[in-house]
Design a protein around this motif. Structure first.
Motif, PDB file in Angstrom:
ATOM      1  N   SER A   1      61.371-101.336  22.608  1.00 26.55           N
ATOM      2  CA  SER A   1      62.292-100.409  21.954  1.00 26.55           C
ATOM      3  C   SER A   1      61.721 -98.991  21.943  1.00 26.55           C
ATOM      4  N   ASP A   2      60.451 -98.868  21.520  1.00 28.65           N
ATOM      5  CA  ASP A   2      59.826 -97.545  21.486  1.00 28.65           C
ATOM      6  C   ASP A   2      59.623 -96.995  22.893  1.00 28.65           C
ATOM      7  N   ASN A   3      59.312 -97.893  23.829  1.00 31.04           N
ATOM      8  CA  ASN A   3      59.077 -97.468  25.204  1.00 31.04           C
ATOM      9  C   ASN A   3      60.354 -96.896  25.820  1.00 31.04           C
TER      10      ASN A   3
ATOM     11  N   LYS B   1      60.373 -84.525  20.101  1.00 36.38           N
ATOM     12  CA  LYS B   1      60.736 -85.910  19.791  1.00 36.38           C
ATOM     13  C   LYS B   1      59.993 -86.876  20.705  1.00 36.38           C
ATOM     14  N   GLN B   2      59.847 -86.503  21.978  1.00 38.53           N
ATOM     15  CA  GLN B   2      59.157 -87.372  22.926  1.00 38.53           C
ATOM     16  C   GLN B   2      57.688 -87.543  22.541  1.00 38.53           C
TER      17      GLN B   2
ATOM     18  N   LYS C   1      62.777 -95.561  24.190  1.00 35.51           N
ATOM     19  CA  LYS C   1      63.081 -94.291  23.523  1.00 35.51           C
ATOM     20  C   LYS C   1      62.319 -93.139  24.179  1.00 35.51           C
ATOM     21  N   THR C   2      61.033 -93.360  24.493  1.00 31.94           N
ATOM     22  CA  THR C   2      60.275 -92.308  25.172  1.00 31.94           C
ATOM     23  C   THR C   2      60.850 -92.034  26.559  1.00 31.94           C
TER      24      THR C   2
ATOM     25  N   ALA D   1      57.509 -89.851  19.576  1.00 34.76           N
ATOM     26  CA  ALA D   1      57.764 -91.239  19.969  1.00 34.76           C
ATOM     27  C   ALA D   1      56.567 -91.826  20.705  1.00 34.76           C
TER      28      ALA D   1
ATOM     29  N   LYS E   1      64.064 -92.370  27.470  1.00 36.09           N
ATOM     30  CA  LYS E   1      65.309 -91.611  27.320  1.00 36.09           C
ATOM     31  C   LYS E   1      65.023 -90.146  27.009  1.00 36.09           C
ATOM     32  N   ASP E   2      64.059 -89.901  26.110  1.00 35.02           N
ATOM     33  CA  ASP E   2      63.731 -88.514  25.780  1.00 35.02           C
ATOM     34  C   ASP E   2      63.150 -87.791  26.993  1.00 35.02           C
TER      35      ASP E   2
END
Length: 610
Positions: free
Chosen positions: A256-258, A219-220, A260-261, A223, A263-264
């Motif tokens: 937002s995308d940053n 997932k990372q 997410k990466t 993303a 958190k993953d």
């Protein structure tokens, strides 16, 4: 259009699924292995030597400990040496030699395997880039550029990094583990069982954690691909972003995308840390058990204290692969995810390719023929419907009609950017599918409405038009092409002349200057067929006249296909085709065809009709 769908990875089931992810890369590496076989063989010999030295390293300590304890009066089952000082000196010298040999072997192993691995994966990166260029234009029209760049740069880079920092040490430690297990079983099989009992527990406890780490890592990487795409789109469209004050919108999406990466990445790190600590606990339990049982065996006379020390030293070394596996699980999972992304790209099949019977090496005159050609980008929605077209060599044909009628698709067929669903496209009677893709494209020069330049010198930008590449053109040919294109004067007025490096996409030059350099690039190609796709659209009056004059010099004596909304450009043709709804709706002399469609042309020009 939707983005191209790359194969969806299977749901991971632990580290066992990470290995197949890496194994999928093997067929793409195998072709390069022979060139690295000397390094691989040297690394294998060095690894074997290092394993032997690791096995020998604890034994000098065993002789020292047993000799000292025996000399102090302890009752040991083995015979004591007559000269303890000689034993101590020989043991210490032996330890020094073993350590030195192990260090040299380890260095040689690391260098050999690292060089081989880096060279192999550098070749894979080159293959991936070459493969990207072979993929059909339809793929690139739908693909996310940032994600593709991420695959051939970051993903391959992660594979290279993991190969050196994780995979190679792990392989060496596993080889050492196998050898040590054999030795400890020979020394004392009962004590060896105490050490072995922890391995099944480790595999059971680690399976769930590695599965989750692999899932999060995949997932990372995905993303990060989205993040790279967004950054690429924003930076390449900076004029629009700033003109429409879209900075807050773009920043919000990037943030937002940053996040997410982030958190993953944090989640994967937590899982890896948890696995490492649980492994440390298991190793501690096993060490305590071996110490207790070993001490009992020493008291029973089955082992000497020195042999127990050897056993404990082997125990520490034997558990190192477990610690490494826990430590590197996150990296290995990320490498597996990266390998899957690279292989998914490599396994994309080009829709346009050379047939096994394709011929090459011929120079054509430029007679163009399309017979009952159907073409669709989306199944069931054809953009060309039974098109018939014949253009004699050296003639000029203008193709006009509303936007979306299929005009540019005709040009794509001539360049084999795509093959027709049915029907035939011919040059000099040859079906294009019977020629190599390179030969077909070397017969056609194209000048687009927005001619892109590369971030290199003007000389190289012009020379790139040659079918044999920039290196096949002399400086004199480049200058002559620039003169034909009407570009020589403004080029020599630049600070470095032909050596002036233009910015990315050529934005440091005016539209007319870019267009004339593109025309010079087409001149260097010296192709019998020239396609002009709205080549003068968007230029001011004076610049348009200069560019039109350059285009006339370029196309003199060549088969020319002019795709245009410009009535003057259409009237200069020998014949005009009116394309509408993917069909040739009208064909004939320019004045006659344009007169019959005057109302429609006015609607197109005014924007009332697209």
């Amino acid at each position: 259009m939707t983005a191209p769908v790359l194969p969806k990875p299977r749901k991971p089931q632990g580290i066992r699924e990470a290995v197949p992810g890496l194994r999928r890369l093997v067929p793409h590496v195998r072709a390069h292995l022979r060139r690295q076989r000397t390094l691989i063989a040297g690394g294998g010999v060095a690894m074997a030597l290092e394993v032997v030295m690791r096995l020998l390293e604890p034994w000098p300590m065993k002789f020292v400990i047993d000799g000292v304890i025996g000399h102090l009066g302890a009752d040991l089952s083995q015979e004591q040496p007559d000269n303890l000082q000689q034993v101590l000196v020989l043991a210490c010298l032996g330890l020094l030699v073993v350590v030195l040999m192990r260090a040299l072997a380890s260095y040689a192993m690391t260098v050999c395997f690292a060089l081989a691995g880096n060279r192999l994966l550098t070749s894979v990166r080159a293959d991936a880039f070459a493969h990207l260029q072979r993929l059909s234009l339809g793929f690139h029209d739908r693909a996310r550029t940032g994600d593709l760049v991420q695959r051939i740069t970051s993903d391959v880079g992660r594979l290279k990094e993991v190969a050196v920092t994780a995979a190679l040490p792990l392989v060496g430690n596993l080889a050492t583990l196998a050898a040590m297990l054999v030795v400890v079983l020979v020394l004392d099989w009962q004590l060896a069982l105490c050490m072995l009992v922890v391995f099944p527990v480790f595999l059971l406890t680690g399976r769930t954690a590695t599965s989750r780490i692999h899932t999060v890592s995949r997932k990372q990487r995905k993303a990060e691909g989205h993040l790279a795409t967004l950054a690429t789109e924003t930076l390449s469209s900076m004029k629009v972003v700033q003109a429409y004050t879209l900075e807050p919108e773009m920043q919000s999406r990037f943030a937002s995308d940053n996040v997410k990466t982030l958190k993953d990445g944090v989640k994967a790190k937590k899982l890896s840390a948890g696995l490492e600590r649980s492994t440390d606990v298991l190793v501690g339990v096993a060490t305590a058990l071996v110490l207790y049982v070993g001490a009992q065996r020493v008291l029973a006379g089955a082992l000497t204290p020195g042999e127990l020390v050897v056993f404990v030293t082997y125990l520490k070394a034997a558990f190192k692969p477990m610690r490494d596996l826990a430590k590197y699980t996150g990296r290995i999972a990320q490498a597996a995810a990266s390998a899957e992304r690279v292989v998914d790209l490599l396994e994309q099949e080009p829709r346009v390719r050379d047939a096994s019977w394709a011929r090459s090496g011929r120079r054509l005159r430029g007679h163009v023929e399309l017979e009952d050609v159907w073409l669709s980008y989306v199944p069931g929605h054809p953009v060309l419907r039974g098109v018939d077209l014949r253009v004699a060599a050296g003639k000029r044909v203008a193709i006009v009609g509303p936007s979306g009628a299929g005009k540019s698709s005709l040009a794509g067929l001539l360049l084999r950017m795509q093959d027709p669903d049915s029907g035939t496209v011919r040059l000099d009677g040859w079906d294009l599918r019977d020629l190599t893709v390179h030969d077909v494209r070397s017969q056609v020069a194209m000048v687009l409405q927005e001619s892109l330049l590369f971030a290199t010198s003007i000389r190289d930008n012009i020379a790139m038009g040659a079918p044999g590449g920039a290196g096949s053109v002399t400086d004199e040919q480049v200058v002559e092409a620039a003169r034909v294109a009407g570009a020589h004067e403004f080029i020599i007025a630049l600070p470095q002349g032909y050596d002036t490096v233009v910015s990315e996409r050529g934005t440091t030059l005016s539209g007319g200057q870019r267009q004339r350099i593109a025309i010079a690039r087409a001149v260097v190609r010296d192709a019998p067929v020239v396609v002009l796709d709205e080549a003068t659209t968007g230029l001011d009056g004076a610049t348009e006249e200069e560019v039109t004059a350059a285009l006339d010099r370029l196309t003199a004596g060549r088969t020319t296909i002019v795709i245009t909304h410009d009535l003057d450009a259409a009237r200069a043709a020998d014949r005009v085709l009116w394309i509408d709804g993917g069909r040739v709706a009208d064909s004939g002399r320019p004045d006659e065809v344009l007169a019959r469609h005057a109302d429609e042309l006015e609607e197109v020009a005014s924007g009332a009709r697209p």
